[in-house]
Structure formats: C-alpha cells, structure tokens
Design an enzyme around this catalytic site. Structure first.
Site, short mmCIF file in Angstrom:
data_model
loop_
_atom_site.label_atom_id
_atom_site.label_comp_id
_atom_site.label_asym_id
_atom_site.label_seq_id
_atom_site.Cartn_x
_atom_site.Cartn_y
_atom_site.Cartn_z
N ASP A 1 10.20 34.27 70.28
CA ASP A 1 10.74 35.63 70.35
C ASP A 1 10.70 36.38 71.99
O ASP A 1 10.10 37.44 72.29
CB ASP A 1 9.57 36.73 69.70
CG ASP A 1 9.42 36.38 68.17
OD1 ASP A 1 10.49 35.66 67.72
OD2 ASP A 1 8.39 36.66 67.53
N GLU B 1 17.03 41.34 62.09
CA GLU B 1 15.80 41.52 62.94
C GLU B 1 16.14 41.22 64.51
O GLU B 1 17.40 40.75 64.68
CB GLU B 1 14.60 40.81 62.49
CG GLU B 1 14.62 39.34 62.57
CD GLU B 1 13.42 38.36 61.81
OE1 GLU B 1 12.59 39.01 61.51
OE2 GLU B 1 13.64 37.23 61.90
O1 FUB Z 1 7.60 36.09 65.44
C1 FUB Z 1 7.55 36.97 64.20
C2 FUB Z 1 8.81 37.35 63.65
O2 FUB Z 1 9.82 36.32 63.53
C3 FUB Z 1 9.87 38.22 64.62
O3 FUB Z 1 9.12 39.35 64.82
C4 FUB Z 1 11.03 38.06 64.29
O4 FUB Z 1 12.16 38.41 65.17
C5 FUB Z 1 11.12 36.55 64.05
O5 FUB Z 1 11.57 35.80 65.20
#
Ligand code: FUB
Length: 324
Positions: A16, A223
């Site tokens: 991330d 996301e």
């Molecule tokens: O790392 C946890 C979660 O997985 C992140 O917040 C999302 O974007 C995905 O990468």
C-alpha cells in the site's frame, strides 16, 4: 513491452505505498505486513498490521532505500483497536501530518492523524480520530493552500456501511445497474486535524457521461484512491478490488467528476492491488505491491516500483502486473 520493476524492500513485507517528494528526496509510506496467524477472510482480518516504517531514496530504480525504522505503532495510539492499514503523509507550515486508518475499540475503521517535525518521523498520534471520519485508505492531495483527502474502501474497508456520511444499520450494496459506491473526497481544515466540510462522492463517469455502475466490477471503484496532476488535469486512480485492476479517470478539478480512461496495471500475483504515482527527477513512477516473494500469500505483500509512461494524449500506458 516488458516494464522493468524493482522490489524496494526485499527483506520485509511492505504494501500500500504512498509516495511524496520532500526536500528533494523521495519518501515511501507503506503498510507493514506480517504473519500474525489470523485466517484469511473477506473482512480482511488477516491484514493485521501493527506499525509503520518509512523509507526514502534519492534514486528510485537503483539507489539505496533507507529504512527509517518504526515511526508509529498501534500500541501508542490512544483510541486504537486493531489493524493499521494504508496511510499517507503531507507537509504544511513546518510539520508533517500522517493520516492513517485504524479500527477503534468498537471495531469501526476511523482515520487518525499523527504529527512529526520530519518526513521520516517518528509521528506522534492525536488523542482521537478525525471527527466524522470512516472507512480506509486516506490519500492526501495538496494544491496551493488546500489539502484534500480521498478515502474509502469496500468489504473489509466498511464503506458499504455509510450513505451520505451517516452510518447505516447494516451493509448495503447497490443493485448491479445502480451507480457504484464511490470513493470520497474532503478538504482538510486549516490546522490539518479535522475535515473542513462534509465528504463528497468521487463520481467516475463512463465515456457517455453516466456513473459507472455497481455491476461494472472490472472498472468501478473499490479501494486505494490516489490523486496526481499531469498537464493540468487531475488523475484519480484506484483499485477495482475483486477484479484486481488499477484504473484511472481524469477530471478538471480535485472534486471531479472524473471520466474513466483505462487500466494502469493489470492484476498482480495476490488479491489486493494498491499504488501511488509520483514524479521524481523528471520521471514518473508507479509504486505498488505484489505477493510473488511470499509465493502468493495475500497478506504478505512486497513493494515494487517501475516507470510509468504517458502517450502524447496524456493517456497512461498500461503496465502488465505480471512483469518482473
Ligand atoms: O492493506 C490493507 C488493505 O488492503 C488496504 O487498505 C487496501 O487498499 C488493500 O491494499
């Protein structure tokens, strides 16, 4: 075309990435994956991260990647429950502000702020999360004296539990032919510690001007919001989650609407895909993660970088997520 890539932190699991240039040096703010033994589920409980490191370099593809060590830990955050997910950092008036998602003691994701005098931290957390904050994946975009936070993520990120910034009784997903659940954008207060307004929907339109639908899993937001500017246009990019693409859309201002353009990165080895785009020393880079070094363990991800190219019309040239 094969795009050469580099693993940035081969001796640990980092994911991330958020990336910014401060004082002519490039800083990387990743999540820190580890083997916590929590079984994998759709709620993302296996992403049980408990601290952050910061990395920096002056040569992205070949230089030393300096590890500045642990800069913030769950145990030092007064309102903490569990799970430190994707963070971001920005600079204003001599201070560096880290924004991080964390579940509170009721297992609800909120977004917190921590402050440092230096880009490499350590960061000191505020006693409470941002009022009215929810969900995950804060990404900060700064233009002049305005700072915008993009945030939100589906499934384990809990975005489906909110409508018009109010918590719902239970998770609600739109029908496939209805507009997709959008990312959110909000301007930050002058002191950088609160929202200055109600968060707004980040609307992504198709070429005909209609919002992408909830059933358009290959293209709609899931996301990992990111914003960057290229040739006076605003590039909103994000992960499509369950279809594992990194996509982007272009708009004329930070609030949008944005018009869908295409895929930046095709699926990598692993489930999640998450990125940052930054310019450094005249070149553009895509930072992301995959699970090749952990042999596909979705909760043990490794940071990668490659160059990112635009064509003459400002379109991003798609990168193959399986390129080494
Ligand atoms: O790392 C946890 C979660 O997985 C992140 O917040 C999302 O974007 C995905 O990468």
């Amino acid at each position: 075309m094969n795009t050469p890539k580099r693993y940035l932190v081969p001796n640990d699991y980092m994911a991330d990435p958020a990336v910014h240039v401060f004082n002519d040096r490039l800083y990387i703010y990743p999540s820190h994956d580890w083997e916590s033994g929590i079984p994998e589920n759709d709620n993302g409980d296996h992403f049980n991260m408990k601290d952050y490191h910061v990395y920096s370099t002056d040569d992205v593809m070949h230089g030393e990647i300096v590890d500045h060590g642990v800069v913030l830990e769950v145990k030092d955050i007064p309102w903490a429950g569990r799970q430190l997910w994707d963070c971001d950092v920005t600079f204003k008036d001599g201070k560096y502000y880290m924004y991080f998602p964390l579940k509170d003691k009721n297992d609800i994701f909120r977004i917190g702020v921590a402050i440092s005098d230096k880009p490499e931290g350590p960061f000191v957390p505020q006693p409470d999360p941002i009022r009215g904050s929810y969900s995950i994946d804060p990404a900060i975009f700064n233009e002049g004296d305005q700072y915008y936070m993009y945030f939100g993520g589906l499934w384990g990120g809990q975005l489906q539990r909110y409508l018009d910034n109010k918590a719902l009784e239970c998770s609600t997903f739109p029908a496939d032919d209805q507009p997709a659940i959008p990312s959110r954008v909000v301007r930050l207060s002058k002191d950088m510690l609160q929202f200055a307004e109600e968060p707004r929907a980040v609307v992504v339109l198709d070429q005909a001007g209609n919002p992408l639908s909830a059933g358009d899993n290959e293209h709609r937001f899931f996301e990992a919001s990111w914003m960057h500017k290229y040739q006076d246009k605003y590039y909103f990019s994000y992960s499509t989650g369950d279809t594992h693409n990194l996509c982007y859309a272009i708009g004329d201002n930070p609030y949008g609407p944005f018009t869908y353009q295409g895929i930046i990165l095709t699926p990598v080895v692993g489930w999640t895909t998450h990125h940052a785009i930054a310019e450094y020393k005249g070149k553009w880079y895509l930072f992301h993660h995959d699970c090749v070094p952990s042999s596909g363990k979705t909760w043990l991800r490794s940071l990668k970088v490659c160059e990112l190219q635009y064509d003459d019309n400002g379109k991003i040239i798609t990168i193959n997520g399986l390129d080494e």
